[in-house]
Scaffold this motif. Sequence first.
Motif, mmCIF file in Angstrom:
data_model
loop_
_atom_site.group_PDB
_atom_site.id
_atom_site.type_symbol
_atom_site.label_atom_id
_atom_site.label_comp_id
_atom_site.label_asym_id
_atom_site.label_seq_id
_atom_site.Cartn_x
_atom_site.Cartn_y
_atom_site.Cartn_z
ATOM 1 N N TYR A 49 0.837 -1.194 0.000
ATOM 2 C CA TYR A 49 0.000 0.000 0.000
ATOM 3 C C TYR A 49 0.876 1.250 0.000
ATOM 4 O O TYR A 49 1.903 1.332 0.669
ATOM 5 N N HIS A 50 0.449 2.256 -0.770
ATOM 6 C CA HIS A 50 1.152 3.533 -0.848
ATOM 7 C C HIS A 50 0.123 4.652 -0.761
ATOM 8 O O HIS A 50 -1.044 4.478 -1.146
ATOM 9 N N ARG A 51 0.547 5.799 -0.330
ATOM 10 C CA ARG A 51 -0.385 6.920 -0.161
ATOM 11 C C ARG A 51 -1.016 7.351 -1.475
ATOM 12 O O ARG A 51 -2.066 7.993 -1.482
ATOM 13 N N ASP A 52 -0.398 7.013 -2.607
ATOM 14 C CA ASP A 52 -0.956 7.368 -3.912
ATOM 15 C C ASP A 52 -2.034 6.401 -4.386
ATOM 16 O O ASP A 52 -2.629 6.608 -5.439
ATOM 17 N N ASP A 53 -2.278 5.336 -3.623
ATOM 18 C CA ASP A 53 -3.269 4.329 -4.028
ATOM 19 C C ASP A 53 -4.671 4.710 -3.556
ATOM 20 O O ASP A 53 -5.475 3.841 -3.211
ATOM 21 N N GLU A 54 -4.967 5.978 -3.566
ATOM 22 C CA GLU A 54 -6.221 6.475 -2.999
ATOM 23 C C GLU A 54 -7.443 5.901 -3.713
ATOM 24 O O GLU A 54 -8.435 5.530 -3.073
ATOM 25 N N GLU A 55 -7.379 5.802 -5.054
ATOM 26 C CA GLU A 55 -8.547 5.363 -5.810
ATOM 27 C C GLU A 55 -8.930 3.923 -5.502
ATOM 28 O O GLU A 55 -10.095 3.611 -5.275
ATOM 29 N N ILE A 56 -7.957 3.030 -5.500
ATOM 30 C CA ILE A 56 -8.273 1.623 -5.252
ATOM 31 C C ILE A 56 -8.587 1.409 -3.765
ATOM 32 O O ILE A 56 -9.384 0.538 -3.403
ATOM 33 N N TYR A 57 -7.997 2.229 -2.899
ATOM 34 C CA TYR A 57 -8.337 2.157 -1.467
ATOM 35 C C TYR A 57 -9.811 2.501 -1.262
ATOM 36 O O TYR A 57 -10.536 1.801 -0.539
ATOM 37 N N LYS A 58 -10.274 3.564 -1.906
ATOM 38 C CA LYS A 58 -11.681 3.945 -1.785
ATOM 39 C C LYS A 58 -12.589 2.869 -2.368
ATOM 40 O O LYS A 58 -13.697 2.644 -1.863
ATOM 41 N N GLU A 59 -12.135 2.212 -3.427
ATOM 42 C CA GLU A 59 -12.927 1.137 -4.039
ATOM 43 C C GLU A 59 -13.138 0.003 -3.038
ATOM 44 O O GLU A 59 -14.262 -0.472 -2.831
ATOM 45 N N PHE A 60 -12.052 -0.453 -2.405
ATOM 46 C CA PHE A 60 -12.160 -1.548 -1.445
ATOM 47 C C PHE A 60 -12.906 -1.116 -0.184
ATOM 48 O O PHE A 60 -13.646 -1.909 0.402
ATOM 49 N N LEU A 61 -12.713 0.124 0.244
ATOM 50 C CA LEU A 61 -13.409 0.606 1.435
ATOM 51 C C LEU A 61 -14.914 0.635 1.193
ATOM 52 O O LEU A 61 -15.706 0.270 2.082
ATOM 53 N N GLU A 62 -15.316 1.045 0.009
ATOM 54 C CA GLU A 62 -16.739 1.064 -0.329
ATOM 55 C C GLU A 62 -17.313 -0.350 -0.356
ATOM 56 O O GLU A 62 -18.420 -0.590 0.123
ATOM 57 N N ILE A 63 -16.547 -1.282 -0.898
ATOM 58 C CA ILE A 63 -17.002 -2.679 -0.923
ATOM 59 C C ILE A 63 -17.157 -3.218 0.496
ATOM 60 O O ILE A 63 -18.175 -3.839 0.840
ATOM 61 N N ALA A 64 -16.142 -2.968 1.321
ATOM 62 C CA ALA A 64 -16.126 -3.544 2.671
ATOM 63 C C ALA A 64 -17.154 -2.911 3.595
ATOM 64 O O ALA A 64 -17.776 -3.613 4.417
ATOM 65 N N ASN A 65 -17.346 -1.610 3.490
ATOM 66 C CA ASN A 65 -18.169 -0.903 4.475
ATOM 67 C C ASN A 65 -19.562 -0.539 3.988
ATOM 68 O O ASN A 65 -20.400 -0.099 4.781
ATOM 69 N N GLU A 66 -19.817 -0.739 2.690
ATOM 70 C CA GLU A 66 -21.152 -0.428 2.176
ATOM 71 C C GLU A 66 -21.789 -1.622 1.461
ATOM 72 O O GLU A 66 -22.881 -2.053 1.821
ATOM 73 N N HIS A 67 -21.091 -2.151 0.465
ATOM 74 C CA HIS A 67 -21.704 -3.206 -0.350
ATOM 75 C C HIS A 67 -21.882 -4.518 0.415
ATOM 76 O O HIS A 67 -22.971 -5.108 0.402
#
Length: 609
Positions: free
Chosen positions: A337-355
Amino acid sequence: MTQNKKVIEQSYFPLKTIENVVNLFRHQLESDQDEPDLTLLSLVAGFIENYLATDQKIEEFPIINYGDIASLYKKFQQILSSVEPAARGTTKNAFATREIIKKVSDIIWNSLVRWNKKSDRAHLQSLYTFLNGNKLDCFGTAFAVVAGCQMLGYKDVHLAISEDHVWVVFGKTGEETIEVTWHGKVFEDKRGSSVGPGIEMQTWKYVNGNAVICDRKMEVAAIVSSINPSLSASTMCVELADLQQRLLWLLYDQNVLKYYPSGLGCLGELEEVSPTPGRQTCEELYHESIATARKMYKNHHVYPYCYAGSYYFRQSNFKMALKSWADAAEVIRFYNYHRDDEEIYKEFLEIANEHIPYIMKQESSGHSAHSILRSAQSFGDLLRFYDGICQWEEGSLTPILHIGWAKPLVNNISKFEYDVRSQLTIKVADFDEQKLEGGVSPRSENNNNNNNNNIVKADHDATTTKDAKDDKLSSIVAACGEKILNPEFLLQGGGKLFTDGKGDESVNNVKNEAKKNGDEKTTTAVKDEAKEVIQKETEPMKPLEPEVCLFSQKMKGLREIFLAEKLNTNAISLQITAQSQVSAKKPRGSGCYGSEFDLTSRPKRARRD
């Protein structure tokens, strides 16, 4: 643009319909004499997108005259007039140098309005927005550099595109690399630097050397894929979406998209909204995108699985959605993980915490026999998903999993009763004995999860079972030398395996009949066939027991808790949010693209609700 070529292109104007535009693109793709003109096609696509997408009141297709495009084309030539063009008819200066590409990059960079730099906004990826308002997003800046080098005659300069990132490759062998734009919210200007091994080489941004290296036709695919038909978060321009869909099918028929997973995923989303009669379904296109990522890019692309997972989620096929997301997490675990991986981090966070919580809520409303909450395999997919996230965190400088991840994880796992969890076989990987590249993992073989990243040593029980089957077959085959196989058993699967010694006449009749048909079998062939029949009849195929193999240190430490009759939710939460242990070094791929520098990005993949 030469005079002869100018006359040919002019014959396709004015462009009044989508069909006119498709014909122009087709001519550019099918021309044997010249490669596709990136500047021309980007200007046309940008003209249409900005006309239709920036004003929601406009519904009719624009009329594009040749003079409108020619004036912008000439303006771009004038902007680059200070750069030395490639010498024609000689090998001198046939290939671009780092200095030439840097100069083109500087000209474009310094032409952008100040507020635009480091900004990613919609509809700013084409040369039309650059020449009309000096505005480009990060992908558009890199594309403008490549288009400018093509205009100057340097045919070796091409785009290298990852899932959130773009840079330039050049040189005689195409192995030299250079940064030409920025990435994300990082403000350091690293343009001109090469993309070499460094501390960021193991991040998703660089896809471990598995970026899409474009040729001219694939750069046309990048133009088309970057078209954004969205008017807002919930609406899109129908005419623009139709144009993009038609152009992507044109590229598909030209076999260009077979090397471009994100292009296939984009086409799949368009087909999901408006299916084209007689064409592949959106589901088939999503799986083709996954197959391309696996075959061409060593299964290092995450988004193909996200496309599929989102599709199944929208279709309420929650079991396949969970499986697809778990497959996506199996890919991300091979990166740091790197601080520039914001887009894919948000993708997984949305899957884990919403979907996933939404799925659990829907499925727990009625415990039917087909609910995923009654499926041990779905429980295994849930563990695979979080295992991938945990290993993504391992070895990284920045932690990922905080209490915001832990609470939904605990709630999701708690939805599975003990009698379901106990059906799952949970294994842990031994990094000293496993090989993490070039094979198919037991998860893939047993769960058909479409991933091919891992090989884990088979356990002793599986080996023992296999040996027992081999011994049984060996004893039966050995008996074939002493007893006569029953023809009725061999031909119809009925009766006893061996005759009682009085069946010689029946055997001879069968052999004579086979000889008449020119198909007499030798003794060895009969034994081989008997092996197959015996194996099918005496060892009926049993469904594989669901199993999962955990790789991350955090998840391996929770193995016993996951299988316990009563879940210790506090222990799970504490383990997940604990500081990641980095002592166990994660095996990574070799020969990777990567750099200590920040590179450029391509347009972000819009997540659909």
